[in-house]
Design an enzyme around this catalytic site. Structure first.
Site, PDB file in Angstrom:
ATOM      1  N   LYS A 161     -17.600  -0.795   5.091  1.00  0.00           N
ATOM      2  CA  LYS A 161     -18.065  -1.781   4.119  1.00  0.00           C
ATOM      3  C   LYS A 161     -19.586  -1.721   3.910  1.00  0.00           C
ATOM      4  O   LYS A 161     -20.065  -1.785   2.786  1.00  0.00           O
ATOM      5  CB  LYS A 161     -17.651  -3.175   4.583  1.00  0.00           C
ATOM      6  CG  LYS A 161     -17.924  -4.259   3.550  1.00  0.00           C
ATOM      7  CD  LYS A 161     -17.279  -5.570   3.971  1.00  0.00           C
ATOM      8  CE  LYS A 161     -17.888  -6.751   3.256  1.00  0.00           C
ATOM      9  NZ  LYS A 161     -17.385  -7.132   2.000  1.00  0.00           N
TER      10      LYS A 161
ATOM     11  N   PHE B  46     -11.932  -7.397  13.198  1.00  0.00           N
ATOM     12  CA  PHE B  46     -10.840  -7.867  12.351  1.00  0.00           C
ATOM     13  C   PHE B  46     -10.475  -6.793  11.317  1.00  0.00           C
ATOM     14  O   PHE B  46     -11.344  -6.248  10.661  1.00  0.00           O
ATOM     15  CB  PHE B  46     -11.255  -9.161  11.640  1.00  0.00           C
ATOM     16  CG  PHE B  46     -10.192  -9.666  10.709  1.00  0.00           C
ATOM     17  CD1 PHE B  46      -8.954 -10.074  11.197  1.00  0.00           C
ATOM     18  CD2 PHE B  46     -10.411  -9.711   9.343  1.00  0.00           C
ATOM     19  CE1 PHE B  46      -7.958 -10.527  10.346  1.00  0.00           C
ATOM     20  CE2 PHE B  46      -9.419 -10.159   8.476  1.00  0.00           C
ATOM     21  CZ  PHE B  46      -8.189 -10.575   8.977  1.00  0.00           C
ATOM     22  N   GLN B  47      -9.210  -6.521  11.207  1.00  0.00           N
ATOM     23  CA  GLN B  47      -8.679  -5.501  10.291  1.00  0.00           C
ATOM     24  C   GLN B  47      -9.317  -4.131  10.511  1.00  0.00           C
ATOM     25  O   GLN B  47      -9.606  -3.407   9.564  1.00  0.00           O
ATOM     26  CB  GLN B  47      -8.799  -5.945   8.831  1.00  0.00           C
ATOM     27  CG  GLN B  47      -7.885  -7.139   8.531  1.00  0.00           C
ATOM     28  CD  GLN B  47      -7.654  -7.378   7.052  1.00  0.00           C
ATOM     29  OE1 GLN B  47      -8.496  -7.071   6.226  1.00  0.00           O
ATOM     30  NE2 GLN B  47      -6.496  -7.935   6.721  1.00  0.00           N
TER      31      GLN B  47
ATOM     32  N   GLU C  60       0.818  -1.218   0.000  1.00  0.00           N
ATOM     33  CA  GLU C  60       0.000   0.000   0.000  1.00  0.00           C
ATOM     34  C   GLU C  60       0.850   1.266   0.000  1.00  0.00           C
ATOM     35  O   GLU C  60       0.457   2.294  -0.556  1.00  0.00           O
ATOM     36  CB  GLU C  60      -0.955   0.014   1.193  1.00  0.00           C
ATOM     37  CG  GLU C  60      -2.116  -0.956   1.073  1.00  0.00           C
ATOM     38  CD  GLU C  60      -1.793  -2.349   1.587  1.00  0.00           C
ATOM     39  OE1 GLU C  60      -0.606  -2.613   1.912  1.00  0.00           O
ATOM     40  OE2 GLU C  60      -2.715  -3.186   1.662  1.00  0.00           O
TER      41      GLU C  60
ATOM     42  N   MET D  61      24.295   8.730   2.926  1.00  0.00           N
ATOM     43  CA  MET D  61      24.201  10.024   3.596  1.00  0.00           C
ATOM     44  C   MET D  61      24.423   9.874   5.105  1.00  0.00           C
ATOM     45  O   MET D  61      25.091  10.698   5.726  1.00  0.00           O
ATOM     46  CB  MET D  61      22.844  10.671   3.319  1.00  0.00           C
ATOM     47  CG  MET D  61      22.703  12.080   3.847  1.00  0.00           C
ATOM     48  SD  MET D  61      23.959  13.204   3.199  1.00  0.00           S
ATOM     49  CE  MET D  61      23.123  13.862   1.761  1.00  0.00           C
TER      50      MET D  61
END
Lengths: 565, 165
Positions: A163, A113-114, A51, A479
């Site tokens: 959802k 969940f999630q 993502e 760096m």
């Protein structure tokens, strides 16, 4: 009006916004939307492999094209994985809208969940965010999200979509306009103030323009160039402003700040009138704030009032859109030919002095039998077509690119300036390539950074996006190693990247092409070869392992205190 | 310098968190806070008291204005205004001090809102300094518990009057 599902309404809303590309990753909470996307042939969906990659791609798309980037991911981990990408876009004021799935409204707060409170998590790193609790609000929220993302000082907006909202039905009509009584950015600068700053500029003898990313965001490069050329004002740009003023113009000083050019830093320090345009006095630019442009009256043009006098006390602020304010400033020159001629002649010695600084200390590096990373960048600049889009990762690769690649157009250089996100360049190149399939897109990377989003190799192969990744492989987090070398007695704590994959084989494992270059004399041919190959290519340039970026201003020092080659 | 800033906002979930997060995210301290809906139930008024130098306050006000849900920000330091907060104090009141507590309450025009054989609970409204004076006087008598609201403010109708006197 027929009833459609929230998911279909979502697609309809994207269409109404003119969205043609979206980047993302599916999951349980967004199954309805992904189902609807299958039927939306007019929106090209690009599946990333993480993502974070999807958000950076949307960001790269936005920076390259000037349009709003769109990203769609699922709830929970899908949403939290977007946070770095959102914070990157926030720091650089990039217009993107991130849609995240969410658990059904009745489960919110239940540790479902999630489930993640992504609206809460992203509150400090978005320009605004929304949780859509009722499908009837969907159209208004999406309309507002795009409007807020692209107007004023642009920025990321997140919309959280439960959802059950997406699979309930609605009589959908996309609103024609937004009504936000609490949000109306100032575009037009105050006329009296514009007149006042022109008075100051015309009387200045050691003026300099300090231009930032705001010039690009406002599409004000033409106006900036016209203004600078008419008044013969030297121009230095920030990292984000690279390309907003042509590097090949004799008035260009290159970048200022920590790794800025000697001429730029000396010019700012000795200036009597600093004209900041769409820049925000970042600490990497100012060095020690008290000694930044100490003799100058400071003029600041910015659309965001919070940027003004935040770090440096500004004498003459103008809140407004850079392009409109610069036009206003040009209009003020009407009938002032004598004053203008007087100013141009009086500032002639100043430009000579700057010319001497440029001659005394140009950007340079020492040649050796190893490949020098700066040389690779010079050769990419020489060989790549003029309309090439360059992205970078973060660190030495980024600074050398800013120094040695001559950007002459805005939106040709995409880099994570504010947040300094390693792993930005490769997915951002995907977004840029999706926006401009016909142009050359090159990610200049380090061997450390490229590994942060290496999984996107699958994406470029899947969509045959011919992104060229030029890895400056020094076997270090260069760096950080440079700072350890200069300030920590060469104690290289955990900066060795000696254990790394064979990038050529890795590219091949994914189905892309890989090339390796170890000798300076092969650099040009390899670049030409990479550009000739029609698909994505990784080029592994094995470069001098301990090359440093110079000039360098130590952190917290005034910017005229430079370590030079 | 202490400033009371009134912030007119959309009355929506999460707005308080945006405002408060802006303070904490920049290391600005909130001294007191009060929030309640206004005559228009779709809007709320927040009154935030905070301290800081001019530059910090300027930045706070600009940042508040930048929030999408913030409609108006007024720094009361720039205006003539009245301010009130309320305090509830539960104080020991046994034989020898019972009358003294009531006398002090009377002087400050506090109200007795709860009584027990060994205590009084007093309520008092006023500005910050009056409440502080009240607490200072009561402290030696034995404060059992104390709660205070945040400050609320309202602009005076006739601006500039105080400057004339």
């Amino acid at each position: 009006m027929k009833k459609i599902t929230g998911a279909q309404a979502f697609i309809e809303a994207l269409r109404c916004e003119g969205v043609t590309h979206a980047f993302g990753y599916p999951g349980g909470a967004v199954l309805d939307i992904f189902d609807a996307i299958m039927d939306a042939r007019d929106i090209q969906f690009i599946l990333s492999r993480h993502e974070q990659g999807a958000v950076h791609a949307a960001d790269g798309y936005a920076r390259a094209s000037g349009r709003v980037g769109v990203c769609l991911v699922t709830s929970g981990p899908g949403a939290t994985n977007t946070v770095t990408g959102i914070a990157t876009a926030y720091m650089d004021s990039i217009p993107i809208v991130v849609f995240t799935g969410q658990v059904p409204t009745h489960l919110i707060g239940n540790d479902a969940f999630q489930e993640a409170d992504i609206v809460g998590i992203t509150r400090p790193c978005t320009k605004h965010n929304y949780l859509v609790k009722d499908v009837c609000d969907l159209g208004r929220v999406i309309k507002e999200a795009f409007y807020i993302a692209r107007t004023g000082r642009p920025g990321p907006v997140l919309v959280d979509l439960p959802k059950n909202v997406m699979n309930s039905t609605v009589n959908f009509k996309y609103p024609d306009s937004v009504s936000l009584d609490s949000y109306c950015p100032t575009y037009k600068g105050h006329q009296g103030q514009i007149r006042r700053i022109m008075g100051v500029i015309l009387k200045s003898r050691r003026p300099v323009i300090y231009a930032g990313g705001g010039v690009t965001l406002a599409d004000a490069s033409k106006e900036l160039a016209e203004f600078a050329r008419r008044l013969k004002l030297p121009v230095t740009t920030t990292l984000m402003g690279m390309g907003a003023f042509p590097s090949d113009d004799p008035l260009s000083l290159g970048m200022l700040g920590m790794h800025g050019t000697y001429a730029a830093n000396m010019t700012v320090t000795n200036s009597d009138c600093l004209i900041a345009v769409g820049a925000r006095f970042d600490d990497r630019v100012t060095g020690k704030v008290d000694e930044f442009a100490p003799k100058a009256r400071i003029i600041h043009i910015d659309i965001d009032p919070t940027s003004i006098s935040k770090n440096v006390k500004v004498d003459l602020p103008v809140v407004g859109d850079c392009r409109m304010v610069l036009r206003g400033m040009l209009a003020e020159l009407a009938g002032k030919d004598a004053e203008l001629a007087e100013m141009v002649s009086q500032t002639e010695p100043w430009r000579r002095e700057i010319g001497d600084w440029k001659k005394q200390q140009p950007l340079k590096y020492c040649k050796s039998e190893n490949i020098k990373p700066q040389y690779v960048i010079e050769m990419i600049d020489e060989i790549a077509p003029d309309d090439t889009i360059i992205t970078t990762e973060v660190g030495q690769n980024q600074m050398w690119t800013a120094q040695f690649y001559k950007f002459n157009e805005p939106r040709h250089f995409l880099t994570s300036g504010g947040l300094g996100t390693m792993g930005y360049g490769f997915p951002a190149a995907i977004g840029a390539q999706a926006a401009f399939p016909g142009r050359t897109v090159i990610d200049i990377a380090g061997d450390g950074s490229i590994q942060m989003n290496i999984q996107e190799l699958a994406t470029v192969v899947q969509y045959n996006l011919p992104v060229k990744v030029m890895i400056l492989n020094n076997g270090y987090l260069g760096m950080v190693r440079q700072w350890q070398s200069l300030f920590y007695k060469k104690r290289y704590s955990h900066t060795s990247m000696a254990v790394a994959p064979d990038f050529v084989k890795l590219a091949e494992a994914y189905g892309a092409k890989g090339l390796r270059v170890t000798r300076p004399e092969d650099v040009k041919d390899a670049i030409r070869e990479a550009l000739r190959i029609p698909g994505p290519v990784f080029v592994d340039f094995v470069v001098d392992p301990e090359e440093d970026v110079y000039p360098m201003v130590p952190a917290g020092a005034p910017i005229n205190n430079m370590l030079l080659v | 310098m202490r400033h009371a800033i009134s912030v007119y906002v959309d009355n929506q979930a999460g707005v308080l968190s945006r405002v408060v997060g802006l303070f904490s995210g920049r290391g600005f301290n909130i001294e007191s806070l009060s929030v309640a809906p206004t005559l228009d139930p779709a809007k709320s008024m927040m009154v935030i008291t905070t301290t800081g130098n001019e530059q910090v306050l300027e930045q706070i006000k600009k940042q508040l204005n930048k929030l999408i849900n913030v409609i108006k920000v007024v720094d009361c330091a720039d205006r003539d205004y009245v301010e009130r907060e309320m305090i509830l104090v539960k104080i020991k009141a046994e034989k020898e001090t019972r009358a003294e507590v009531l006398r002090i309450a009377d002087i400050f025009r506090a109200k007795v809102i709860d009584v027990s054989p060994k205590s009084y609970t007093l309520s008092l409204t006023g500005d910050k300094s009056k409440l502080e004076g009240f607490v200072e006087i009561l402290t030696p008598l034995g404060i059992i518990d104390l709660v205070r609201t945040g400050t609320v403010v309202m602009e005076r109708e006739m601006q500039g009057r105080r400057k004339l006197t």
